[in-house]
Design an enzyme around this catalytic site. Sequence first.
Site, short mmCIF file in Angstrom:
data_model
loop_
_atom_site.label_atom_id
_atom_site.label_comp_id
_atom_site.label_asym_id
_atom_site.label_seq_id
_atom_site.Cartn_x
_atom_site.Cartn_y
_atom_site.Cartn_z
N ARG A 77 0.51 -1.37 0.37
CA ARG A 77 0.02 -0.28 -0.43
C ARG A 77 0.80 1.89 0.03
NH1 ARG A 77 -5.38 -0.58 0.81
NH2 ARG A 77 -6.54 -2.43 1.94
N GLY A 99 -13.27 -2.91 6.73
CA GLY A 99 -13.06 -3.76 6.15
C GLY A 99 -12.94 -3.34 4.42
N HIS A 100 -12.98 -4.21 3.23
CA HIS A 100 -12.74 -3.71 2.02
C HIS A 100 -13.50 -4.65 1.00
CE1 HIS A 100 -8.94 -1.94 2.06
NE2 HIS A 100 -8.87 -1.19 1.14
N LEU A 101 -14.80 -4.51 0.23
CA LEU A 101 -15.67 -5.21 -0.25
C LEU A 101 -14.78 -6.35 -1.53
CD1 LEU A 101 -17.65 -3.16 1.00
CD2 LEU A 101 -19.88 -3.66 -0.60
#
Length: 276
Positions: free
Chosen positions: A129, A161-163
């Site tokens: 990242r 939390g990422h989808l």
Amino acid sequence: MARKKTKKQSMSLASLVITFLLVAGGYFWAEGTSTVSHRPVTRVENAASRPSEELAHSVLTDTVRAQLGSDLVYNGAGAFVMNGNRTDLDAAVASVPYADNKTKIAQGKVVPTVANALLSKATRQYQKREETGNGSTSWKPAGWHQVRHLEGEYNHAIDRGHLLAYSLVGGLKGYDASTSNPKNIAVQTAWSNQSNRPDATGQNYFETQVRRALDRNKRVRYRVTLIYQSQEDLVPVGSHLEAKAADGSLEFNVFVPNVQQGLVIDYYSGKIHLNQ
């Protein structure tokens, strides 16, 4: 001479008996030691790190079941298999890779609901990242109430939390795969977000299957639907994950409950209490 021979024979017999007892005793001692050293400690720890079956089922209210359907089977590892692990996603589409997010307004705040994507090797992100400008952030999604210093495998309660995970879609030009995109980030327990083992199947476990498919140059349709108990809830009770590769080499349809052992979550507000 006869007496000496008898004495020697007696001593030899005694030696054999002693040797036998020492060997047998050593064997049983070793067996006992082996039994102790091979107790399923790891299994106990693994079981403690995932939600109990009772906790996993606790979010399946009538309202939630109506959204998920009746074909719902607990997988023994914290999640549920839906519709026999089959999905109606069509991966054999003539389209360039894409990602799309939908949201709702709850309590005046933007909250994500569904993410759809067509993934490929080109959307896969291998860089860290920090290398792509998507490092840590202080932004907090709706319903954020962190609890830290917990015991066990996860020392905190919730994650951003990422989808659509950064590793899956971070290579897609123009898509915000950061941890501060309100359309793609929801409050998710550390277990539900991070767990990646066959005996503890959090979202990361299924994302890993997609990553491996992309690494093999497969095209994958992927959909994440957050399930809410009510329209006004800020935090989902779980994530409905579906994936299908164009060549049929990958397919799953699962529900990962947004729970964590030892925590009680108010999904309306996001407030968290310890289950004492």
